[in-house]
Enzyme design. Structure first.
Site, short mmCIF file in Angstrom:
data_model
loop_
_atom_site.label_atom_id
_atom_site.label_comp_id
_atom_site.label_asym_id
_atom_site.label_seq_id
_atom_site.Cartn_x
_atom_site.Cartn_y
_atom_site.Cartn_z
N SER A 90 0.95 -1.27 -0.07
CA SER A 90 -0.11 -0.13 0.04
C SER A 90 0.81 1.35 -0.06
O SER A 90 1.72 1.41 -0.86
CB SER A 90 -0.93 -0.16 1.38
OG SER A 90 -1.91 0.77 1.08
N ASP A 121 -6.25 -3.99 -1.96
CA ASP A 121 -5.00 -3.74 -1.03
C ASP A 121 -4.35 -4.99 -0.62
O ASP A 121 -5.09 -5.78 0.22
CB ASP A 121 -5.76 -2.82 -0.09
CG ASP A 121 -4.39 -2.17 0.72
OD1 ASP A 121 -3.36 -2.75 1.21
OD2 ASP A 121 -4.54 -0.83 0.67
#
Length: 295
Positions: free
Chosen positions: A38, A183
């Site tokens: 991320s 993610d």
């Protein structure tokens, strides 16, 4: 001195990673390989591309973070259509602006695909919901029938940043269909385990981790009083529990813990004072850590 590194996810909290990188540079260390999730994947990609900490900070100062909130066009107000959009598109915002920005900034350093960077220098974590598995990019792309060297670094980072329900997931097209990818923090927010695999010795030099959270022993207990609190706790537990099992006392001595739990990951309207505070926290904590780091 050359070292390897791991940068954790944390959304907007990633400003603290820039401060940490400033301290790392100032103390004479240089990253040879990086793994990130991320926000950590963004900073990792920029570092491997050749950006200095000051250059990254300048880029972040110039960009209007709210431009990344690119909702789909509608004749109706966003407040009325966002839940419909969320249902059908699986995210409030497209994420296209983020990928376009990443693509342009990496291209400025001559980086487009993984063929443009040293093999093994950058590893990015994403989560394949279709197949229920963690993906290490670019390593695992061949399992999808994709040539890793031809794959966009910006797209890999975009995949790792697809916070569920906030950004639309990336649909990874393969010969057998399309896979929903979100993610990487859903399955591994701090992939330090990549450098300590048991099947093969992957650790070749000192590994320094920068984690956007308190040490587990110092982290305050979560207060769960309603269903919304429980949902947040479920997501945070899912995000951190896997990695916590890999952070033994042996690894803790190589990790800088940055307590930024008070900042919301999706707070893209973060004011200048909070940004500077995050950067200074990362810089000061990392400087203090490096004074006594033994490796």
């Amino acid at each position: 001195m050359l070292i390897d590194g791991v940068l954790s996810g944390g959304g907007i909290k990633g400003f603290a990673l820039i401060g940490a990188y400033q301290a790392i540079e100032q103390n004479g260390f240089k990253f040879k390989r990086l793994a990130g999730t991320s926000a950590g994947s963004i900073i990792s990609a920029f570092i491997i591309a050749g950006y200095t900490a000051d250059e990254i900070l300048e880029m972040m100062d110039e960009v209007d973070l709210e431009m990344f909130l690119d909702e789909r066009r509608s004749f109706f107000p966003f407040s009325l259509t966002k839940w419909i959009s969320l249902y059908w598109n699986l995210g409030l915002y497209k994420g296209a602006k983020l990928e376009e920005w990443l693509l342009a900034k990496l291209k400025n350093k001559g980086i487009s695909t993984f063929a443009d960077i040293p093999a093994g220098s950058l590893r990015i974590i994403a989560s394949d919901l279709t197949n229920g598995r963690l993906i290490v990019l670019p390593d695992d792309l061949h399992q999808y029938g994709i040539n890793p060297e031809s794959f966009s670094v910006a797209r890999a980072v975009r995949m790792s940043c697809s916070l569920p329900y906030f950004f639309e997931p990336v649909r990874l097209a393969t010969l057998t269909g399309s896979n929903i990818v979100v993610d990487g923090g859903v399955l591994s927010n701090f992939p330090i385990w990549l450098f300590y695999q048991s099947k093969k010795p992957y650790k070749k030099r000192p590994v320094l981790g920068i984690k956007l959270s308190s040490n587990d022993k110092e982290r305050p207990k979560r207060k769960i009083q309603n269903a919304i609190d429980m949902y947040g706790a479920l997501f945070e537990t899912m995000k951190d529990a896997h990695d916590s099992r890999h952070i033994s006392s042996r690894h803790e001595k190589d990790i800088v813990f940055l307590p930024v739990d008070q900042i919301v990951s999706t707070e893209l309207d973060l004011n200048e004072e909070k940004k500077l505070a995050l950067i200074e926290l990362g810089r000061s904590r990392t400087n203090e850590f490096l004074k006594s780091w033994t490796f």
